[in-house]
Design an enzyme around this catalytic site. Sequence first.
Site, PDB file in Angstrom:
ATOM      1  N   CYS A 197       0.828  -1.204   0.000  1.00  0.00           N
ATOM      2  CA  CYS A 197       0.000   0.000   0.000  1.00  0.00           C
ATOM      3  C   CYS A 197       0.869   1.263   0.000  1.00  0.00           C
ATOM      4  O   CYS A 197       1.427   1.619  -1.030  1.00  0.00           O
ATOM      5  CB  CYS A 197      -0.977  -0.029   1.174  1.00  0.00           C
ATOM      6  SG  CYS A 197      -2.433   1.017   0.917  1.00  0.00           S
TER       7      CYS A 197
ATOM      8  N   HIS B 265      -3.950  -5.120   0.144  1.00  0.00           N
ATOM      9  CA  HIS B 265      -3.643  -5.668   1.470  1.00  0.00           C
ATOM     10  C   HIS B 265      -3.713  -7.198   1.470  1.00  0.00           C
ATOM     11  O   HIS B 265      -4.764  -7.774   1.732  1.00  0.00           O
ATOM     12  CB  HIS B 265      -4.613  -5.104   2.508  1.00  0.00           C
ATOM     13  CG  HIS B 265      -4.394  -3.665   2.823  1.00  0.00           C
ATOM     14  ND1 HIS B 265      -3.754  -3.242   3.965  1.00  0.00           N
ATOM     15  CD2 HIS B 265      -4.698  -2.543   2.126  1.00  0.00           C
ATOM     16  CE1 HIS B 265      -3.684  -1.923   3.971  1.00  0.00           C
ATOM     17  NE2 HIS B 265      -4.252  -1.474   2.859  1.00  0.00           N
TER      18      HIS B 265
ATOM     19  N   GLU C  32      -2.618  -9.208   3.631  1.00  0.00           N
ATOM     20  CA  GLU C  32      -2.791  -9.807   4.967  1.00  0.00           C
ATOM     21  C   GLU C  32      -4.247 -10.154   5.229  1.00  0.00           C
ATOM     22  O   GLU C  32      -4.549 -10.900   6.174  1.00  0.00           O
ATOM     23  CB  GLU C  32      -2.249  -8.869   6.051  1.00  0.00           C
ATOM     24  CG  GLU C  32      -3.135  -7.704   6.413  1.00  0.00           C
ATOM     25  CD  GLU C  32      -3.117  -6.585   5.392  1.00  0.00           C
ATOM     26  OE1 GLU C  32      -4.043  -5.750   5.402  1.00  0.00           O
ATOM     27  OE2 GLU C  32      -2.181  -6.544   4.556  1.00  0.00           O
TER      28      GLU C  32
END
Length: 380
Positions: A264, A354, A356
């Site tokens: 990001c 993202h 994760e």
Amino acid sequence: MTISTRGAGKAPAVLVLEDGRSFRGRAYGAVGETFGEAVFSTGMTGYQETLTDPSYHRQVVVMTAPHVGNTGVNDEDPESKRIWVSGYVVRDPARMPSNWRSRRSLDEELASQGVVGISGVDTRALTRHLRERGAMRVGIFSGEGLADQETLLARVRQAPEMAGADLAAEVATKEAYVVPAVGTKKFTVAAIDLGIKGMTPHRMAERGIEVHVLPATATLEDVYAVAPDGVFFSNGPGDPSTADHPVSVMRGVLERKTPLFGICFGNQILGRSLGFGTYKLKYGHRGINQPVQDRTTGKVEVTAHNHGFAVDAPLDKVSDTEFGRAEVSHVCLNDQVVEGLQLLDQPAFSVQYHPEAAAGPHDAAYLFDRFVTLMEGQRA
């Protein structure tokens, strides 16, 4: 932001955009006034992770899903130690949470942390307005914060804009800390915290990585003091054009050819380090249902996003940079925005979204394995 009282979810409230349009509703969370950039999130779940994502610092989040708060708030899912959004806008808040992990209602959590919100708003109309006009400054007012329209609009227009905002140091850790590897330690990574989410070092720890999380102000000497096998640059808030210090540190990492991974804000830092520009998107990408193509494999992933700025890099060619050849590795299929970069002559890559997945789909978890592969190759 000023807070006049807590709770009082039925007090009248009004949301005022900088272009003069307003929406009336009821207070949700704290009562008072708040200012920020109005953005919308398209996720239908994961509101607790959204609220605690430091990348949302100084933003007022509009939830496009109509029913919010139905699972309450627990103590396991926050991505940081506090709520970072400046304000919260929902259409139909849950009257009572229903989940076995819930410890309190979302309304109570917002109030306890002083987050001013508004409910009963036509969030579909508000989202359509932001899509047509773009993200803009906004204020939410309730209780003693209420006044006539002209006064409220003037106060909104006095609030700072997101363009030119340098916010990473405001949300990053002040002291370094370590997230130990799960099981046998295989690698050491220095992670520059520009607004890191808690799940990110956890995903690396699951792969045998000991993660040293360093402040946004960390120097190149601080990075190499932990003898890293790889260096990571996190997500974070603000305008990447202001991030001169992280760019300087990343350029030092690239000069040493240490394996590098950015997410990001880290993707935008890599773009700047390679000589590309950045620009502000009209209304950004926020939510957990954004389609992205990995151009290195052709695979399409559904991904989690939270960014209002993007890298200006050519999609149709390999670019020559100071650090070797670079190309766009990932692209958003909705609007062709750059969603990833990679160097072809040394071990460095980044993505704008993202992986994760907190909250979000797990389609992009392989990127952490790709980082491990780079470190394995460098060690070999």
